[in-house]
Design a protein around this motif. Structure first.
Motif, PDB file in Angstrom:
ATOM      1  N   UNK A  32      34.449  37.536  50.679  1.00  0.00           N
ATOM      2  CA  UNK A  32      35.627  37.554  49.802  1.00  0.00           C
ATOM      3  C   UNK A  32      35.235  37.880  48.362  1.00  0.00           C
ATOM      4  N   UNK A  33      34.111  37.334  47.911  1.00  0.00           N
ATOM      5  CA  UNK A  33      33.658  37.612  46.545  1.00  0.00           C
ATOM      6  C   UNK A  33      33.388  39.104  46.379  1.00  0.00           C
ATOM      7  N   UNK A  34      32.641  39.673  47.318  1.00  0.00           N
ATOM      8  CA  UNK A  34      32.285  41.096  47.225  1.00  0.00           C
ATOM      9  C   UNK A  34      33.540  41.969  47.261  1.00  0.00           C
ATOM     10  N   UNK A  35      34.496  41.633  48.106  1.00  0.00           N
ATOM     11  CA  UNK A  35      35.712  42.444  48.243  1.00  0.00           C
ATOM     12  C   UNK A  35      36.620  42.368  47.022  1.00  0.00           C
ATOM     13  N   UNK A  36      36.493  41.312  46.241  1.00  0.00           N
ATOM     14  CA  UNK A  36      37.392  41.125  45.092  1.00  0.00           C
ATOM     15  C   UNK A  36      36.727  41.413  43.746  1.00  0.00           C
ATOM     16  N   UNK A  37      35.583  42.035  43.757  1.00  0.00           N
ATOM     17  CA  UNK A  37      34.927  42.407  42.508  1.00  0.00           C
ATOM     18  C   UNK A  37      35.720  43.502  41.780  1.00  0.00           C
ATOM     19  N   UNK A  38      35.640  43.559  40.431  1.00  0.00           N
ATOM     20  CA  UNK A  38      34.886  42.645  39.557  1.00  0.00           C
ATOM     21  C   UNK A  38      35.642  41.340  39.311  1.00  0.00           C
TER      22      UNK A  38
END
Length: 290
Positions: A168-174
């Motif tokens: 989820x973190x990677x998909x919602x960057x930055x």
């Protein structure tokens, strides 16, 4: 902002130190609470206080001003990993006691701009030493999914959802702020409302540990302790999560030059917890140089 700093387990620490005189090394002097107690209540004591946080050191210098003026408190911007170098420059080969309080200070948590707290919106920073380059922003936005998953699993002790959270973190960057990160975590973590503590706690802990190399630095320092302590000297360590406590416990148990004085960690009593909720997770372990 005025921050009231209450040192944790201070009476218990003083009980173990009460027969010791000489040089005390405070590895994480913070806002100076433990150092002030030692200097005020232990005769003939000198405290060498280290911290990488300049803001905390400034406040500690003000709090300990009378002892600094008297030559009994000597404060330095330094990591405790480099304690031997600082002590050598002062002319001390060894010390009589060592104290470490491994918690994040109230001041760091309360200041939104430091980025430590999920309860306050601020930049993703989390650096204890603001001169270092690596920040929480770098970890969140630059580390690959595998490494994020690893630190969330290992440092955050998030066993069930580490991979999902990293994805989820990677998909919602930055992701720029603590608030934005909390919003991503709210979507990533199932059953978050059934948890005993805030759902973001483990992830914020993991990122902070990674940013500041906390576990690696603790291990590096502990390896130096037998050479830093005089025979009969004592080391007291206050930790706030199981990863640190496990490292300290194993070191005290396996180092033949140290004798454990606390078979089980000492915990704060109900009175201290009620007056200082931050003390709830604190554990104190003490050992003596033989």
């Amino acid at each position: 902002m005025n921050v009231v700093h209450v040192p944790v387990l201070v009476e218990e620490v003083l009980e173990f130190f009460k027969h010791i005189e000489g040089v005390f090394l405070d590895c994480t002097v913070g806002l100076g609470g433990h150092a002030e107690a030692i200097l005020s209540r232990i005769p003939n004591s000198v405290v060498v206080g280290l911290d990488v946080d300049e803001e905390a050191l400034d406040l500690a210098n003000k709090r300990l001003e009378r002892f600094v003026f008297a030559g009994r408190a000597k404060l330095f911007k330094s990591s405790y990993v480099d304690a031997a170098k600082v002590l050598k420059e002062l002319g001390f080969d060894r010390v009589d006691a060592i104290l470490m309080d491994l918690g994040v200070s109230s001041m760091q948590l309360e200041r939104a701009e430091r980025g430590f707290s999920f309860n306050r919106d601020g930049p993703l920073d989390m650096r204890m030493d603001k001169q270092q380059t690596l920040t929480a922003y770098d970890v969140v936005n630059s580390w690959d999914e595998e490494n994020l998953s690893r630190i969330i699993f290992e440092y955050g002790e998030e066993k069930r959802y580490a991979r999902r959270i990293a994805r989820f973190i990677v998909r919602n960057r930055p992701i720029h702020t603590t608030k934005q990160l909390v919003e991503v975590l709210a979507r990533a973590i199932p059953n978050k409302h059934s948890r005993n503590r805030h759902f973001a706690t483990k992830v914020f802990q993991a990122i902070r540990i990674a940013v500041n190399s906390e576990l690696e630095n603790l291990k590096r320092f502990l390896a130096q302790v037998p050479e830093l302590l005089r025979p009969g000297g004592r080391i007291a360590i206050v930790s706030f999560h199981s990863l640190e406590d496990r490292i300290v416990k194993e070191f005290f148990r396996n180092e033949p030059r140290l004798k454990q004085l606390t078979k089980k960690p000492i915990r704060p009593n109900e009175s201290e917890i009620s007056s200082n909720p931050r003390a709830r997770s604190a554990k104190l372990r003490v050992a003596e140089r033989v």
